[in-house]
Design an enzyme around this catalytic site. Structure first.
Site, PDB file in Angstrom:
ATOM      1  N   GLU A 103       0.796  -1.233   0.172  1.00  0.00           N
ATOM      2  CA  GLU A 103       0.134   0.003  -0.152  1.00  0.00           C
ATOM      3  C   GLU A 103       0.865   1.266   0.121  1.00  0.00           C
ATOM      4  O   GLU A 103       2.066   1.418   0.562  1.00  0.00           O
ATOM      5  CB  GLU A 103      -1.005   0.156   1.092  1.00  0.00           C
ATOM      6  N   ASP A 107      -4.420   5.117   6.003  1.00  0.00           N
ATOM      7  CA  ASP A 107      -5.048   6.365   6.747  1.00  0.00           C
ATOM      8  C   ASP A 107      -5.827   5.802   7.820  1.00  0.00           C
ATOM      9  O   ASP A 107      -5.580   5.328   8.969  1.00  0.00           O
ATOM     10  CB  ASP A 107      -5.806   7.086   5.810  1.00  0.00           C
ATOM     11  N   LYS A 135      -0.493   6.872   8.853  1.00  0.00           N
ATOM     12  CA  LYS A 135      -0.886   7.836   9.674  1.00  0.00           C
ATOM     13  C   LYS A 135      -1.564   7.394  10.881  1.00  0.00           C
ATOM     14  O   LYS A 135      -2.672   6.872  10.916  1.00  0.00           O
ATOM     15  CB  LYS A 135      -2.220   8.802   8.885  1.00  0.00           C
TER      16      LYS A 135
END
Ligand code: IMP
Ligand code: MG
Length: 179
Positions: A103, A107, A135
Site C-alpha cells: 500500500e 489512513d 498515519k
C-alpha cells in the site's frame, strides 16, 4: 522555508525528500528478503497509489517472488450500506501462498482491512502488509501493519504515488498541504 509547489488549486511544501523515502524502502526490503527467503511470496500491490512504492521496493527485493496488482473500486450500495469497496483484478491461485500486500499509505485503515479480508478468503498461508506511509493518528483498525516505511502526521500529503485531485503522483518527493 521549504520548497513550495501548487498542485491543482492548493499549495504544498516539501516534506519528505526522495532519498529518505528510498532509505526507508531499503529497510523494508532488507527485512522482507530475510523474512521470506525460500517462501516465494506474492506481492499484491494496491493501485493506483502504490505503483512507485512497488517499483522501488521490487528493485531491492532479491529473493524469488511474484508481483500482481489489484484495484479497490468504490460503488454505492443498493440498500442502506452506503459506499462499498470491492477488490478487482485478483485472478491468481493464492492457496497456501505467502502474500505481502503493498500500500502507498494507510489512513483510516478501511482500504487495507478490506483488501486483507478479501485475500484471506483465498486460503493463503499468510497475509502480511507493507505500507510506505502510515498515519497512526487516523488509524481506526486493529489489523497489524507488518512493514511500515514511515509514520506521518494526520495531514494531507501528495507525491510519490499519492495524488490530490488526480495530480502529483509523478512527484518523487512528498509534499504536505499548507495550513
Ligand atoms: P484508508 O482506507 O482511509 O486507510 O485510506 C487509504 C487511501 O486513501 C490511500 O490508499 C490513498 O489512496 C488515500 N489517502 C489517504 N491519505 C492520503 C493523503 O494524505 N494523500 C493522498 N491520498 C491519501
Ligand atoms: Mg492506496
Amino acid at each position: 522555508m521549504g520548497k513550495n509547489i501548487t498542485v491543482y488549486d492548493k499549495k504544498f511544501t516539501l516534506y519528505i525528500p526522495s532519498r529518505k523515502i528510498q532509505k526507508a524502502i531499503s529497510g523494508i526490503a532488507k527485512r522482507i528478503n530475510k523474512d521470506f527467503a525460500g517462501k516465494r511470496p506474492v506481492f499484491i500491490s494496491v493501485l493506483n497509489g502504490s505503483f512507485r512504492f512497488t517499483a522501488d521496493l521490487m528493485s531491492k527485493i532479491n529473493i524469488e517472488c511474484e508481483v500482481s496488482f489489484v484495484k479497490v473500486a468504490s460503488y454505492s450500495g443498493t440498500r442502506s450500506t452506503g459506499k462499498i469497496n470491492t477488490v478487482i483484478g485478483l485472478n491468481e491461485n493464492l492457496r497456501g501462498r505467502s502474500i505481502i500486500i503493498l500500500e502507498d499509505i494507510v489512513d483510516s485503515g478501511n482500504t487495507i482491512q478490506k483488501v486483507a479480508a478479501e485475500l484471506k478468503k483465498h486460503s493463503p498461508e499468510q497475509v502480511k502488509i507493507a505500507t510506505m506511509f502510515f498515519k497512526p493518528h487516523a488509524y481506526k483498525k486493529q489489523i497489524l501493519l507488518d512493514y511500515v516505511g514511515m509514520k506521518v502526521p494526520n495531514d494531507f500529503l501528495v507525491g510519490y504515488g499519492l495524488d490530490y485531485n488526480g495530480l502529483g503522483r509523478n512527484l518523487s518527493d512528498i509534499y504536505i498541504l499548507n495550513l
